[in-house]
Motif scaffolding. Structure first.
Motif, PDB file in Angstrom:
ATOM      1  N   UNK A 189     101.754  32.225  -3.306  1.00  0.00           N
ATOM      2  CA  UNK A 189     101.574  33.416  -2.457  1.00  0.00           C
ATOM      3  C   UNK A 189     100.791  34.503  -3.188  1.00  0.00           C
ATOM      4  N   UNK A 190     101.013  34.617  -4.495  1.00  0.00           N
ATOM      5  CA  UNK A 190     100.260  35.597  -5.282  1.00  0.00           C
ATOM      6  C   UNK A 190      98.776  35.199  -5.332  1.00  0.00           C
ATOM      7  N   UNK A 191      98.528  33.920  -5.502  1.00  0.00           N
ATOM      8  CA  UNK A 191      97.140  33.455  -5.516  1.00  0.00           C
ATOM      9  C   UNK A 191      96.481  33.695  -4.159  1.00  0.00           C
ATOM     10  N   UNK A 192      97.238  33.557  -3.089  1.00  0.00           N
ATOM     11  CA  UNK A 192      96.705  33.845  -1.757  1.00  0.00           C
ATOM     12  C   UNK A 192      96.402  35.343  -1.624  1.00  0.00           C
ATOM     13  N   UNK A 193      97.288  36.185  -2.147  1.00  0.00           N
ATOM     14  CA  UNK A 193      97.053  37.631  -2.111  1.00  0.00           C
ATOM     15  C   UNK A 193      95.789  37.991  -2.890  1.00  0.00           C
TER      16      UNK A 193
END
Length: 69
Positions: free
Chosen positions: A45-49
């Protein structure tokens, strides 16, 4: 992980993708980091952000693996 609050444009994409990690200031909408480290389960999710941030205000430092001597 580091967020550049001067660069942030307040789009809120990070907070929508990972609300337990990112928030926005109620005053100006600038990103606020809620954690100091990201666990492995939250990493996607952080990589998506990072990918969705229109101004690249989020930087994820990855641990460097050092081979044993």
């Amino acid at each position: 992980m580091v967020v550049d609050q001067d660069r942030c444009c307040g789009s809120g994409m990070c907070a929508s993708v990972a609300p337990d990690i990112f928030d926005q200031s109620p005053r100006d909408g600038v990103v606020q980091l809620l954690v100091s480290q990201v666990d492995a389960g939250s990493l996607p999710r952080v990589e998506e952000a990072l990918r969705l941030c229109p101004v690249a205000a989020i930087e994820l430092a990855r641990p460097v693996s050092v081979p044993p001597r």
